[in-house]
Design an enzyme around this catalytic site. Sequence first.
Site, PDB file in Angstrom:
ATOM      1  N   TYR A  98       0.835  -1.196   0.000  1.00 19.59           N
ATOM      2  CA  TYR A  98       0.000   0.000   0.000  1.00 19.59           C
ATOM      3  C   TYR A  98       0.870   1.247   0.000  1.00 19.59           C
ATOM      4  O   TYR A  98       1.924   1.275   0.638  1.00 19.59           O
ATOM      5  CB  TYR A  98      -0.922   0.029   1.232  1.00 19.59           C
ATOM      6  CG  TYR A  98      -2.060  -0.939   1.129  1.00 19.59           C
ATOM      7  CD1 TYR A  98      -3.121  -0.698   0.260  1.00 19.59           C
ATOM      8  CD2 TYR A  98      -2.085  -2.099   1.882  1.00 19.59           C
ATOM      9  CE1 TYR A  98      -4.172  -1.598   0.153  1.00 19.59           C
ATOM     10  CE2 TYR A  98      -3.129  -3.003   1.784  1.00 19.59           C
ATOM     11  CZ  TYR A  98      -4.169  -2.748   0.917  1.00 19.59           C
ATOM     12  OH  TYR A  98      -5.202  -3.631   0.809  1.00 19.59           O
ATOM     13  N   GLY A 109       5.291   1.666  -5.040  1.00 22.05           N
ATOM     14  CA  GLY A 109       4.729   0.316  -5.088  1.00 22.05           C
ATOM     15  C   GLY A 109       5.677  -0.640  -5.796  1.00 22.05           C
ATOM     16  O   GLY A 109       5.866  -1.776  -5.367  1.00 22.05           O
ATOM     17  N   ASN A 136     -10.321  -3.808  -8.014  1.00 21.10           N
ATOM     18  CA  ASN A 136      -9.133  -2.953  -7.949  1.00 21.10           C
ATOM     19  C   ASN A 136      -8.333  -3.120  -9.241  1.00 21.10           C
ATOM     20  O   ASN A 136      -7.276  -3.742  -9.276  1.00 21.10           O
ATOM     21  CB  ASN A 136      -8.286  -3.308  -6.715  1.00 21.10           C
ATOM     22  CG  ASN A 136      -7.178  -2.310  -6.462  1.00 21.10           C
ATOM     23  OD1 ASN A 136      -6.876  -1.464  -7.298  1.00 21.10           O
ATOM     24  ND2 ASN A 136      -6.560  -2.423  -5.305  1.00 21.10           N
ATOM     25  N   TYR A 143       0.046  -5.916 -11.310  1.00 27.44           N
ATOM     26  CA  TYR A 143       0.580  -7.273 -11.158  1.00 27.44           C
ATOM     27  C   TYR A 143       0.704  -7.980 -12.509  1.00 27.44           C
ATOM     28  O   TYR A 143       1.675  -8.696 -12.737  1.00 27.44           O
ATOM     29  CB  TYR A 143      -0.245  -8.076 -10.150  1.00 27.44           C
ATOM     30  CG  TYR A 143      -0.073  -7.541  -8.752  1.00 27.44           C
ATOM     31  CD1 TYR A 143       1.188  -7.521  -8.146  1.00 27.44           C
ATOM     32  CD2 TYR A 143      -1.137  -7.009  -8.039  1.00 27.44           C
ATOM     33  CE1 TYR A 143       1.369  -6.991  -6.874  1.00 27.44           C
ATOM     34  CE2 TYR A 143      -0.965  -6.491  -6.759  1.00 27.44           C
ATOM     35  CZ  TYR A 143       0.290  -6.483  -6.194  1.00 27.44           C
ATOM     36  OH  TYR A 143       0.474  -5.963  -4.941  1.00 27.44           O
TER      37      TYR A 143
END
Length: 174
Positions: A98, A109, A136, A143
């Site tokens: 986060y 991140g 999200n 990712y």
Amino acid sequence: MEKIEIAKVTLKDINQLQKIGKQTFEDTFGAQNSPAFMEEYLNKSFSKEKVREEISDENSEIYFAKIDKKIVGYLKVNFNQSQTELKDPNALEIERIYVIKEYLGKKIGQELYNKAINIAKQKNLQYVWLGVWEENSRAIRFYEKNGFIKFDKHIFDLGGDKQTDILMKKYLRE
């Protein structure tokens, strides 16, 4: 660009971890969720006892990302029995990455993610996995861009609201 420092969280950091944990979770999910469910989840997940337990867990590691000594994000990874689902000794779970809202898009991140991958490689683990909320899309794209593939789903309980997380994994070696 400002230098990002990654520092391991210790028991003396309980208050800072509680604060950034609540703040970043609220920033990330507050707008799409009911305040009552959010409050219930935040109070339970970031209580002093829970945070102390997480920092003390020998099968978890937590790291702050700092810029000019200011905590701007954090990472939590789990091994073995501390993984939330698979509990595979050949895997590392990224439970949380986060970043404070104002610092999104500044590669923080990515730095925290790189730290998680390096830990997994140092431990010679086979793969890294994580769960990400199906709504999200920013995180899912992040990712996927980093080579993760979707492999399953599970239910995440947000203070009584049942939500679907997509499980994703990335192989580091066959």
